[in-house]
Every structure is written in C-alpha cells, then in structure tokens.
Scaffold this motif. Structure first.
Motif, short mmCIF file in Angstrom:
data_model
loop_
_atom_site.label_atom_id
_atom_site.label_comp_id
_atom_site.label_asym_id
_atom_site.label_seq_id
_atom_site.Cartn_x
_atom_site.Cartn_y
_atom_site.Cartn_z
N GLU A 44 -25.69 -22.84 -8.39
CA GLU A 44 -26.88 -22.62 -7.56
C GLU A 44 -27.74 -23.88 -7.50
O GLU A 44 -28.30 -24.22 -6.46
CB GLU A 44 -27.71 -21.46 -8.12
CG GLU A 44 -27.08 -20.10 -7.88
CD GLU A 44 -28.04 -18.97 -8.20
OE1 GLU A 44 -29.27 -19.17 -8.11
OE2 GLU A 44 -27.56 -17.88 -8.55
N GLU A 45 -27.85 -24.58 -8.62
CA GLU A 45 -28.64 -25.80 -8.64
C GLU A 45 -28.03 -26.88 -7.78
O GLU A 45 -28.72 -27.61 -7.07
CB GLU A 45 -28.81 -26.29 -10.08
CG GLU A 45 -29.72 -27.50 -10.22
CD GLU A 45 -31.10 -27.29 -9.62
OE1 GLU A 45 -31.63 -28.23 -9.01
OE2 GLU A 45 -31.63 -26.16 -9.73
N GLU A 46 -26.70 -26.99 -7.83
CA GLU A 46 -26.02 -27.98 -7.00
C GLU A 46 -26.17 -27.63 -5.52
O GLU A 46 -26.34 -28.49 -4.67
CB GLU A 46 -24.53 -28.05 -7.38
CG GLU A 46 -23.75 -29.12 -6.62
CD GLU A 46 -24.22 -30.54 -6.91
OE1 GLU A 46 -24.02 -31.41 -6.03
OE2 GLU A 46 -24.80 -30.78 -8.00
N PHE A 47 -26.13 -26.34 -5.22
CA PHE A 47 -26.33 -25.88 -3.83
C PHE A 47 -27.73 -26.27 -3.35
O PHE A 47 -27.88 -26.83 -2.27
CB PHE A 47 -26.14 -24.37 -3.75
CG PHE A 47 -26.30 -23.81 -2.36
CD1 PHE A 47 -25.23 -23.79 -1.47
CD2 PHE A 47 -27.52 -23.29 -1.94
CE1 PHE A 47 -25.38 -23.28 -0.19
CE2 PHE A 47 -27.68 -22.76 -0.66
CZ PHE A 47 -26.60 -22.76 0.22
N ARG A 48 -28.72 -25.98 -4.16
CA ARG A 48 -30.10 -26.33 -3.79
C ARG A 48 -30.22 -27.83 -3.56
O ARG A 48 -30.84 -28.28 -2.60
CB ARG A 48 -31.07 -25.87 -4.89
CG ARG A 48 -32.51 -26.30 -4.69
CD ARG A 48 -33.39 -25.81 -5.81
NE ARG A 48 -33.53 -24.38 -5.77
CZ ARG A 48 -34.44 -23.73 -5.03
NH1 ARG A 48 -35.30 -24.42 -4.28
NH2 ARG A 48 -34.52 -22.43 -5.04
N GLY A 54 -40.89 -25.64 7.53
CA GLY A 54 -41.55 -26.18 6.36
C GLY A 54 -41.36 -25.34 5.10
O GLY A 54 -42.18 -25.38 4.18
N LYS A 55 -40.28 -24.57 5.06
CA LYS A 55 -40.08 -23.64 3.94
C LYS A 55 -38.76 -23.89 3.21
O LYS A 55 -38.15 -22.97 2.69
CB LYS A 55 -40.08 -22.20 4.48
CG LYS A 55 -41.35 -21.80 5.21
CD LYS A 55 -42.50 -21.58 4.25
CE LYS A 55 -43.74 -21.09 4.98
NZ LYS A 55 -43.59 -19.76 5.54
N ALA A 56 -38.30 -25.13 3.16
CA ALA A 56 -36.99 -25.42 2.56
C ALA A 56 -36.89 -24.88 1.14
O ALA A 56 -35.91 -24.23 0.77
CB ALA A 56 -36.72 -26.92 2.58
N GLY A 57 -37.90 -25.15 0.32
CA GLY A 57 -37.84 -24.72 -1.07
C GLY A 57 -37.76 -23.21 -1.21
O GLY A 57 -37.06 -22.69 -2.08
N ASP A 58 -38.46 -22.50 -0.33
CA ASP A 58 -38.49 -21.04 -0.40
C ASP A 58 -37.21 -20.41 0.13
O ASP A 58 -36.78 -19.36 -0.36
CB ASP A 58 -39.68 -20.49 0.40
CG ASP A 58 -41.01 -20.94 -0.16
OD1 ASP A 58 -41.05 -21.29 -1.36
OD2 ASP A 58 -42.00 -20.96 0.59
N TRP A 59 -36.61 -21.03 1.13
CA TRP A 59 -35.53 -20.36 1.85
C TRP A 59 -34.13 -20.75 1.39
O TRP A 59 -33.15 -20.17 1.85
CB TRP A 59 -35.67 -20.63 3.35
CG TRP A 59 -36.88 -19.95 3.94
CD1 TRP A 59 -37.71 -19.07 3.32
CD2 TRP A 59 -37.38 -20.10 5.27
NE1 TRP A 59 -38.71 -18.66 4.18
CE2 TRP A 59 -38.54 -19.27 5.38
CE3 TRP A 59 -36.99 -20.84 6.38
CZ2 TRP A 59 -39.28 -19.19 6.54
CZ3 TRP A 59 -37.73 -20.75 7.55
CH2 TRP A 59 -38.87 -19.92 7.62
N VAL A 60 -34.00 -21.74 0.50
CA VAL A 60 -32.68 -22.12 0.01
C VAL A 60 -32.00 -20.95 -0.68
O VAL A 60 -30.81 -20.70 -0.50
CB VAL A 60 -32.77 -23.33 -0.95
CG1 VAL A 60 -31.44 -23.55 -1.66
CG2 VAL A 60 -33.15 -24.58 -0.19
N LYS A 61 -32.76 -20.19 -1.47
CA LYS A 61 -32.18 -19.04 -2.16
C LYS A 61 -31.71 -17.99 -1.16
O LYS A 61 -30.63 -17.39 -1.33
CB LYS A 61 -33.21 -18.43 -3.12
CG LYS A 61 -32.64 -17.33 -3.98
CD LYS A 61 -33.66 -16.85 -5.01
CE LYS A 61 -33.06 -15.74 -5.89
NZ LYS A 61 -34.02 -15.26 -6.91
N ASP A 62 -32.50 -17.75 -0.11
CA ASP A 62 -32.08 -16.81 0.93
C ASP A 62 -30.79 -17.28 1.59
O ASP A 62 -29.89 -16.46 1.86
CB ASP A 62 -33.17 -16.69 2.02
CG ASP A 62 -34.39 -15.92 1.53
OD1 ASP A 62 -34.23 -15.04 0.66
OD2 ASP A 62 -35.49 -16.22 2.01
#
Length: 377
Positions: free
Chosen positions: A328-332, A266-274
């Motif tokens: 980075e935005e396209e990756f997210r 449940g942490k997709a938003g938090d872990w995309v950067k990682d």
C-alpha cells in the motif's frame, strides 16, 4: 505550379489513414515547445518539427529531411501557417504536399465512431475515439434506444451518428466530473429530451438540475442493462458501468496502460486509498472476461488494430503495472510521485462542467488544447 501542387486533407481523412496504419510523413510547424507537449502519434507515423518562423525564407534547412517518394503532410495550430509552408515545399520541387485543414485544433476535436461489439441481448456498443485528445465516449444502442456515456462537447458527430441509425437517446451519463475536457452531456440531453445523470458526490457545487447515480442502480436501454458501480479514486464520485455483463466502462479510474490520477480536485492524499480499494478490491470482485472500456487513452500504443481502445479485465490484472503493486505504501508513493502536469485550464474546465461559468466556443477550444493528463505515469 506551387499552388496546384499543394492539396489539403481533412482531419477526418487523416484519421482514417492513421487508423489504417498507413505510412505517413508529417511536418509540424508549430513552436517546438508546443510540439514537444502534444503531437500527432500513430503506429507508422514519422513526424518532424520545424517551426514556421524558421521556414519563412524557404525550406532549405529541412530539405534533406523531406521524403521525395511519399506524401508530405504539413500541420500547424489552426491551418494557416501549414498552407504557406506546404507551398514553400512544393516550390522546392516536392510533389504530393498536403496542408492539414484546421491544424491541431481540428485534430483535437475529431471524433471517430468505432463499433466495439454486439450486446448479448441484442444491440451494439460504439466507442467514439477523440484521437487528438485521447478522450473516449460511448453509445450503447438497443431496440432503437441509446445511452451516451462521457460525452464530449462537440455534439455534431454524435447527432449525425444517432440520426443516421435512427436512435432515440434516453439516458446520458457522466462517470465523474471531468477536469480535462468539457462535457457535452447535459447539453445533448437537453436537445434530445434525455435524462442526464451525474454522481452526486462529484456534484456538490453544480449549478443545475441532474439525476443522481448511486451504487447498484440499474438502467434499462432497450434490452440492454447498465449497472452502476461506485468506484471512487480519480474523483470522490467516480462511477463505473457494467453493460450486459460484458463490458466495464471505467471512466478515468482504470486505463489500458495506467491508472487514474487522484489529484485533480486537490485531494490526492485523501483519494489514493479510495483508488487502491477500487482497483484492488471492487474490480477484483468482477469477472476477468469483462471488456474494459476506459474514458481515456494515453498513447497510440493502447489502440487495437481497428482503432478501438479495449482489453479484458483479466489481461489488465496481468499486464497493467498500476494493478500489480503489492505494498500500500509503494502504491501511494507511485501514485503521488508520478503525476504528470495538470491538464491545461483544468480548474476552469471543472467550473464549466459545474455550470459555474459559460465560456464562449472559441474559449472552450483554447481551454482543451493539449494532451489529456488524467493518468498516473
């Protein structure tokens, strides 16, 4: 005559045919929804679906789809319905009809050991291919000592293999807290007196004792060395291993044809950067010649001719779309908008791997039914 014409084939023998790229015709008699969700796949497989309940009175409705000049393999969920349908096909005049023993449940649980290669300091590394589930686990062997990585819950295939080769297990690692299948690592460690390891950032809720894996830790197995690299993104604790500067075990972070999903806790938003940091920075620091060995594969297209799933890191940086998104935005956006459905029973599987619940064997089988869904599409 019909009963004499119907034979059975084990999943083990069928897997060998698949890995040898033999021409196979398979009739799957499960419900269409189940078939569409998950089926046997392979290079030279022709498979059709006709639900069992449509064939109770005979096979006239599919007769023109059945080959008269090759074997016919019939599969169902557990092996019972396929025997009945195979008999119907034999009674219709077809020879060489086989019912696949144990059905898709057995297909889901089979582990096929494949030697990936030799280690430069002596020893070998083996990949256990769970062809029906897309799970990959590993055995590093050196000087009679062994380390298992990302063990599945079916322990017999591992134990038969290590017994046959007279290996003493010393280390057992999970690269992360799995959400699509139940880990057998802790249980195997207990049976063999080996040390069990797990990344502590994934283990805050576990109910058992374990050894911590930290970034930069090195483990000696015979003459082989496994170095841990902290590579978060699929989970917050995800850890990769470099074996003898030859192989990179990526867990569920990097696959041959995709990258790991970051949302199963449940942490997709938090872990995309990682995830992006791991893929675009940490792995970039490694040599292109490392052979990537993931914990999963998505389709049979990712398998090599010998059935193994492996490719050089440099090749993946050229060919894997997930490693070639500049923005980075396209990756997210790509990662968060291209997630497949959650794995079946993934929350119960996570709780089992935490030691919070202890389902019976049959319940564990049911929890794992279906394809793995650990990758971004």
């Amino acid at each position: 005559m019909a009963e004499e014409s119907v034979k059975t084939i084990s999943v083990k023998d069928l897997v060998r045919k698949v890995l040898n790229h033999e021409e196979l015709f398979i009739l799957d008699v499960r419900n269409t929804d189940d078939f569409d969700d998950w089926k046997i796949e392979g290079k030279n497989i022709h498979i059709i679906n006709a639900p069992y309940f449509d064939l109770l009175e005979g096979v006239d409705s599919i007769r023109d789809k059945l080959p008269s000049d090759q074997e016919i393999y019939v599969i169902c969920a557990k092996g019972g319905s396929s025997e009945f349908v195979a008999e119907q096909i034999a009674e219709a005049g077809f020879s060489n009809v086989y019912s696949i023993e144990g059905g898709m449940k057995a297909w889901s649980e089979h582990l096929e050991p494949i030697k990936v290669g030799d280690l430069k300091n002596g020893g070998e590394i083996y990949q256990f291919v769970r062809i029906g589930k897309g799970c990959l686990s590993y055995l590093v062997v050196s000087d009679g000592k062994g380390a298992m990585i990302d063990t599945n819950r079916m322990l017999n295939p591992y134990e038969e293999f290590i017994s046959e080769k007279n290996i003493t297990l010393t280390h057992i690692f999970d690269t992360h807290l799995h959400a699509d299948h139940i880990s057998g690592g802790r249980k195997l460690a207990e049976k063999h007196g080996a040390d069990y390891y797990l990344p502590p950032k994934d283990a805050e809720e576990v109910q058992f004792e374990y050894n911590h894996i930290h970034d930069g830790d090195e483990y000696t197995v015979g003459k082989a060395t496994l170095k841990a690299i902290y590579t978060p993104g699929h989970t917050i604790g995800s850890t990769s291993f470099v074996v003898d500067d030859q192989y990179l075990l990526t867990g569920d972070i990097l696959f041959i044809d995709s990258i790991g999903r970051p949302d199963l806790a449940g942490k997709a938003g938090d872990w995309v950067k990682d995830l992006r940091t791991t893929l675009y920075e940490r792995y970039k620091e490694l040599t292109d010649d490392l052979i990537v060995l993931p914990a999963h594969f998505m389709t049979a297209k990712e398998m090599n001719d010998d059935g193994s799933v492996a490719e050089k890191l440099g090749v993946l940086y050229q060919q894997n779309h997930g490693l070639n998104i500049d923005s980075e935005e396209e990756f997210r956006k790509t990662v968060t908008e291209n997630l497949p459905p959650q794995p079946n029973s993934y929350q119960e599987i996570r709780e089992t791997n935490m030691g919070k619940i202890s389902p019976e064997e049959e319940q564990q089988r049911e929890m794992e039914i279906g394809p793995n869904r650990c990758a971004v599409r």
